[in-house]
Scaffold this motif. Sequence first.
Motif, PDB file in Angstrom:
ATOM      1  N   UNK A 140       0.944  -1.232  -0.062  1.00 42.92           N
ATOM      2  CA  UNK A 140      -0.107  -0.038   0.217  1.00 42.92           C
ATOM      3  C   UNK A 140       0.731   1.085   0.000  1.00 42.92           C
ATOM      4  N   UNK A 141       0.939   2.072  -1.049  1.00 44.62           N
ATOM      5  CA  UNK A 141       1.974   3.015  -1.280  1.00 44.62           C
ATOM      6  C   UNK A 141       1.183   4.225  -1.618  1.00 44.62           C
ATOM      7  N   UNK A 173       0.541   1.121   8.708  1.00 42.72           N
ATOM      8  CA  UNK A 173       1.527   0.336   8.861  1.00 42.72           C
ATOM      9  C   UNK A 173       1.423  -0.429   9.944  1.00 42.72           C
ATOM     10  N   UNK A 174       1.279  -0.006  11.222  1.00 39.92           N
ATOM     11  CA  UNK A 174       1.314  -0.759  12.556  1.00 39.92           C
ATOM     12  C   UNK A 174       0.095  -1.798  12.566  1.00 39.92           C
ATOM     13  N   UNK A 175      -0.874  -1.328  12.239  1.00 41.72           N
ATOM     14  CA  UNK A 175      -2.050  -2.151  12.337  1.00 41.72           C
ATOM     15  C   UNK A 175      -2.026  -3.480  11.331  1.00 41.72           C
ATOM     16  N   UNK A 176      -1.264  -3.498  10.132  1.00 43.30           N
ATOM     17  CA  UNK A 176      -1.554  -4.474   9.201  1.00 43.30           C
ATOM     18  C   UNK A 176      -0.264  -5.064   9.184  1.00 43.30           C
ATOM     19  N   UNK A 183       2.957  -0.659   4.164  1.00 43.95           N
ATOM     20  CA  UNK A 183       2.482   0.710   4.040  1.00 43.95           C
ATOM     21  C   UNK A 183       3.496   1.936   4.101  1.00 43.95           C
ATOM     22  N   UNK A 184       3.740   2.416   2.793  1.00 47.96           N
ATOM     23  CA  UNK A 184       4.863   3.343   2.689  1.00 47.96           C
ATOM     24  C   UNK A 184       4.425   4.533   1.845  1.00 47.96           C
ATOM     25  N   UNK A 185       5.249   5.559   1.943  1.00 48.06           N
ATOM     26  CA  UNK A 185       4.999   6.722   1.253  1.00 48.06           C
ATOM     27  C   UNK A 185       6.250   7.133   0.429  1.00 48.06           C
ATOM     28  N   UNK A 237      10.392  -3.158   4.775  1.00 57.10           N
ATOM     29  CA  UNK A 237      10.454  -1.714   4.890  1.00 57.10           C
ATOM     30  C   UNK A 237       8.953  -1.215   5.124  1.00 57.10           C
ATOM     31  N   UNK A 238       8.413  -0.652   6.175  1.00 59.99           N
ATOM     32  CA  UNK A 238       7.134  -0.057   6.408  1.00 59.99           C
ATOM     33  C   UNK A 238       7.067   0.944   7.293  1.00 59.99           C
TER      34      UNK A 238
END
Length: 253
Positions: A140-141, A173-176, A183-185, A237-238
């Motif tokens: 998820x980006x 990111x912490x939840x999944x 989950x990154x940006x 990496x998350x």
Amino acid sequence: MKIDLTGKTALITGATGDLGRVMARTLAACGADIAIHYHANERKAAELQNEIRGMGRRAIAVQGDVTKEDDIRNIKTAVQEGLGRVDIVVANAVIQYNWTTVLEQPLEDYVGQFESCVLQSVLLAKAFVPDMKQQRWGRFIGINTECAMQNFPTQSAYTAGKRGMDGVYRVLAREVGESQVTVNQVAPGWTISDRDRESGTEINEGYSAAVPLKRRGTDQEIANAVAFLASDLAGFITGAFIPVNGGNIMPAI
């Protein structure tokens, strides 16, 4: 070692835009099938779909307003019917508006930035992350911006939306994470795109003078970062906010 997305399906919102088109081509070149989201530019979406199919990948174009729950639901249905389950989501779409000072910025611009930065991300997560969790693999980006750390005059609505988006991504990111969903940006700087190449505006000495690498980045360099985060090479990496801007901003510890 190479980026291999063979067997993966990626949804890119705002895929007909300057950065979105290059992301779509790049992920396809890495082997992914592509769902090309567009809001209004049907012609460009059709052209990009044909281009990606010409690369030997599957591709479909899906229309919708990413700030509306019903539209996201319809996008998911269309992608599942056309390509199957989505493995990679790139939240790239954003509402465009005219920038001015806090005192002069219309309130609807703040609402629009909240909807296209925060609400889009939440709706996409609700729609697509459960499947990623189930298969214990997902990417998820989100496309953020260097403006989120600059806080320069006239950036307020954009910065407010993107900083809110940042909070959603860090919590998600912490939840999944235990489901092996990252989950990154990616936070681009002022990036050279086809629009600049066509108008001859690639060089801006005033901006580049403040950048440690002394130049503007390119749309391909943004897409490269997205492709890396989408791959197994970035599997550990998350929660990251990664500037791709030649060092113009540097998150500190």
